[in-house]
Motif scaffolding. Structure first.
Motif, mmCIF file in Angstrom:
data_model
loop_
_atom_site.group_PDB
_atom_site.id
_atom_site.type_symbol
_atom_site.label_atom_id
_atom_site.label_comp_id
_atom_site.label_asym_id
_atom_site.label_seq_id
_atom_site.Cartn_x
_atom_site.Cartn_y
_atom_site.Cartn_z
ATOM 1 N N VAL A 60 -12.843 -23.646 0.712
ATOM 2 C CA VAL A 60 -13.607 -22.551 0.240
ATOM 3 C C VAL A 60 -12.853 -21.217 0.062
ATOM 4 N N GLU A 61 -11.580 -21.197 0.630
ATOM 5 C CA GLU A 61 -10.907 -20.190 0.696
ATOM 6 C C GLU A 61 -10.411 -19.650 -0.932
ATOM 7 N N ASN A 62 -10.273 -18.486 -1.377
ATOM 8 C CA ASN A 62 -10.024 -17.999 -2.520
ATOM 9 C C ASN A 62 -9.074 -16.692 -2.537
ATOM 10 N N ARG A 63 -7.941 -16.797 -2.236
ATOM 11 C CA ARG A 63 -7.130 -15.713 -1.635
ATOM 12 C C ARG A 63 -6.008 -15.244 -2.729
ATOM 13 N N GLU A 64 -5.915 -15.821 -3.799
ATOM 14 C CA GLU A 64 -4.820 -15.556 -4.791
ATOM 15 C C GLU A 64 -4.861 -14.366 -5.544
ATOM 16 N N MET A 65 -6.369 -13.961 -6.018
ATOM 17 C CA MET A 65 -6.382 -12.857 -6.703
ATOM 18 C C MET A 65 -6.739 -11.699 -5.628
ATOM 19 N N PRO A 66 -7.543 -11.762 -4.634
ATOM 20 C CA PRO A 66 -7.530 -10.671 -3.728
ATOM 21 C C PRO A 66 -6.538 -10.228 -3.160
ATOM 22 N N ASP A 67 -5.339 -11.128 -2.786
ATOM 23 C CA ASP A 67 -4.261 -10.901 -2.131
ATOM 24 C C ASP A 67 -3.434 -9.947 -3.123
ATOM 25 N N SER A 68 -3.149 -10.659 -4.393
ATOM 26 C CA SER A 68 -2.441 -10.074 -5.535
ATOM 27 C C SER A 68 -2.661 -8.771 -6.459
ATOM 28 N N MET A 69 -4.112 -8.823 -6.552
ATOM 29 C CA MET A 69 -4.775 -7.878 -7.196
ATOM 30 C C MET A 69 -5.746 -7.179 -6.493
ATOM 31 N N GLY A 104 6.323 -11.594 -8.209
ATOM 32 C CA GLY A 104 6.367 -12.810 -8.363
ATOM 33 C C GLY A 104 5.047 -13.701 -8.109
ATOM 34 N N GLN A 105 3.974 -12.841 -7.949
ATOM 35 C CA GLN A 105 2.576 -13.515 -7.619
ATOM 36 C C GLN A 105 1.821 -14.034 -8.908
ATOM 37 N N LEU A 106 2.295 -13.892 -9.907
ATOM 38 C CA LEU A 106 1.610 -13.835 -11.066
ATOM 39 C C LEU A 106 1.383 -15.299 -11.414
ATOM 40 N N GLY A 107 2.432 -16.184 -11.204
ATOM 41 C CA GLY A 107 2.317 -17.541 -11.454
ATOM 42 C C GLY A 107 1.236 -18.166 -10.509
ATOM 43 N N THR A 108 1.219 -17.598 -9.399
ATOM 44 C CA THR A 108 0.062 -18.104 -8.310
ATOM 45 C C THR A 108 -1.415 -17.622 -9.003
ATOM 46 N N VAL A 109 -1.642 -16.601 -9.336
ATOM 47 C CA VAL A 109 -2.733 -16.146 -9.777
ATOM 48 C C VAL A 109 -3.145 -16.860 -11.261
ATOM 49 N N ALA A 110 -1.910 -17.113 -11.969
ATOM 50 C CA ALA A 110 -2.361 -17.862 -13.398
ATOM 51 C C ALA A 110 -2.792 -19.323 -13.018
ATOM 52 N N ARG A 111 -2.428 -19.665 -11.907
ATOM 53 C CA ARG A 111 -2.306 -21.266 -11.554
ATOM 54 C C ARG A 111 -4.062 -21.362 -11.110
ATOM 55 N N ARG A 112 -4.404 -20.456 -10.369
ATOM 56 C CA ARG A 112 -5.705 -20.469 -9.898
ATOM 57 C C ARG A 112 -6.652 -20.255 -10.773
ATOM 58 N N LEU A 113 -6.379 -19.231 -11.815
ATOM 59 C CA LEU A 113 -7.489 -19.243 -12.914
ATOM 60 C C LEU A 113 -7.296 -20.250 -14.027
ATOM 61 N N ASN A 114 -5.998 -20.750 -14.181
ATOM 62 C CA ASN A 114 -6.033 -22.138 -15.081
ATOM 63 C C ASN A 114 -6.868 -23.190 -14.397
ATOM 64 N N PHE A 115 -7.229 -23.113 -13.132
ATOM 65 C CA PHE A 115 -8.035 -24.254 -12.576
ATOM 66 C C PHE A 115 -9.523 -24.113 -13.300
ATOM 67 N N ALA A 116 -10.014 -22.519 -13.329
ATOM 68 C CA ALA A 116 -11.373 -22.381 -13.702
ATOM 69 C C ALA A 116 -11.367 -22.746 -15.359
ATOM 70 N N GLN A 117 -10.332 -22.263 -16.226
ATOM 71 C CA GLN A 117 -10.305 -22.641 -17.484
ATOM 72 C C GLN A 117 -8.589 -22.648 -18.056
ATOM 73 N N PRO A 118 -8.539 -24.085 -18.765
ATOM 74 C CA PRO A 118 -7.292 -24.578 -18.959
ATOM 75 C C PRO A 118 -6.325 -23.223 -19.571
ATOM 76 N N GLU A 119 -6.910 -22.655 -20.385
ATOM 77 C CA GLU A 119 -5.961 -21.763 -21.263
ATOM 78 C C GLU A 119 -5.831 -20.215 -20.517
ATOM 79 N N PHE A 120 -6.148 -20.147 -19.521
ATOM 80 C CA PHE A 120 -6.194 -18.932 -18.615
ATOM 81 C C PHE A 120 -4.848 -18.658 -18.348
#
Length: 417
Positions: A60-69, A104-120
């Protein structure tokens, strides 16, 4: 001196004093036992319980965007979700993308958002690369000029959902579902589901292995319980020896035996029982054979421990009253061994639910169990949230199975030996 005077004589102990001394001694003994067990409890907490709880919390954790942005996350949290955000939010998006790229955190954020929508992922990475070096007069038309999807309300709603923590997204994805931009839950069709089929497959394989272990283990346990002690002890070694052998070694041995050119197929063709090699590996048959072999000793020992406490007097009494030996066995002996059968079935079923090595080596593409998908998410996909969600469902299902078994056969009241 009267008895009442003796009880009240100065200096003589009273019943209340004796009770207090006894309770004090019990508390002291309990504290000593707790102190002796404390190192073990700390070890279990640090190496077993805490890692499991942390993995389940990742579901249930979702820390990628809150920590990076963090600034963008706060702005999206205040946004009402209608249309597209204002200019200030677009500026925070550009600043967040630039900072995440530099850290260097953009890849982590992009991977999390790609989980919601493949082309994100491609949207974020391309936008971050094409950001202008100097700030434009307005970021909203600049970002929309880079990619029209930044002007789509659905893109921003997905971004807002990916910034929320805690999140149900992983728990939904673990059952092949997702939340739509409108907030509803949508399931993928059954023919396209992955995780629901994996759960059904895992339960089916575990139940089949449990049944096979029961059919093979019950006669062996009965034989061990009714043989003379000397012969029984010798045969018991054959049941215990597999515990001294590595699980990987035993599974690899079946890998060699079940091959098309392996020992079993060569023997069958040599005896004329088969004209061509049978498919015994990389399919469901190989998984069932390997898992049954590994888990069979657990079933035998659980049933044997109860059978040893069953007195043969009851069966002999039934036979002396005219009952057929088979009838006496079915109606007198088997009911007394049901607690051992229940404990063995529960133990084997629960152990089979989390099996990984044997299905991975002996199974095929259609025999993946849920443990293999958890390992895939942690080792390859690096999606710890989805791995935690799958683990959470597995733990919940195991607890339900325990509750049902306990209500049916009373596992927590079993007496062994």
């Amino acid at each position: 001196m009267p008895a009442s005077a003796q009880r009240t004589a100065p200096g003589s102990p009273t019943r209340a004093d004796g009770r207090a001394s006894f309770q004090k001694a019990r508390r002291r003994a309990s504290m000593q036992a707790l102190l002796l067990a404390l190192p073990l409890l700390v070890f279990l907490l640090a190496t077993f319980i805490a890692p499991i709880m942390l993995l389940l919390a990742r579901s249930v954790e979702n820390r990628e965007m809150p920590d990076s942005m963090p600034a963008l996350t706060r702005a999206l949290d205040a946004w009402d979700g209608r249309g597209v955000p204002d200019e200030h939010t677009f500026a925070l998006l550009a600043a967040g993308l630039r900072e995440a790229q530099q850290s260097g955190q953009l890849g982590t954020v992009a991977r999390r958002l790609n989980f919601a929508q493949p082309e994100f992922r491609s949207l974020l990475m391309r936008t971050a690369r094409q950001l202008p070096a100097a700030a434009p007069p307005a970021w909203k038309p600049a970002l929309v000029g880079l990619d029209e999807r930044w002007n789509a309300p659905e893109t921003w709603r997905l971004l807002k959902r990916a910034a929320a923590s805690p999140t149900p997204d992983y728990l939904l994805a673990a059952v092949d579902a997702q939340a739509t931009p409108q907030g509803a839950v949508a399931f993928v069709p059954d023919n396209a589901s992955v995780y629901r089929q994996a759960f059904v497959r895992t339960i089916s394989i575990s139940a089949t292995v449990t049944l096979l272990c029961l059919v093979l283990g019950y006669p062996v346990a009965w034989l061990l319980a009714n043989l003379p002690a000397k012969s029984s002890n010798r045969l018991m070694l054959l049941v215990i020896v597999p515990f001294w052998t590595s699980l990987l070694v035993r599974t690899t041995a079946w890998y060699v035996l079940l091959q098309p050119g392996g020992v079993i197929n060569s023997l069958l063709m040599g005896l004329g029982l088969a004209t061509h090699p049978l498919p015994l590996i990389f399919n469901r048959a190989g998984v069932l054979i390997g898992m049954t072999h590994v888990l069979l000793p657990y079933m035998i020992l659980a049933i044997y421990s109860v059978m040893k406490s069953v007195s043969p007097v009851y069966v002999r009494a039934a036979q002396s009253l005219g009952a057929h030996p088979f009838t006496a066995f079915v109606r007198i002996y088997i009911p007394q061994t049901l607690p051992g059968v229940g404990a063995g079935c529960f133990l084997v079923f629960v152990l089979a639910l989390g099996y990984y090595i044997t299905p991975a080596l002996l199974g095929g593409a259609g025999d993946e169990m849920i443990s293999q998908l958890i390992a895939l998410q942690t080792n390859t996909q690096l999606n710890w949230g989805l791995a935690g969600a799958l683990s959470a469902y597995l733990v919940i299902f195991t607890a339900i199975v325990y509750f049902l078994f306990n209500r049916i056969v009373g596992i927590d009241r079993l007496r062994f030996g």
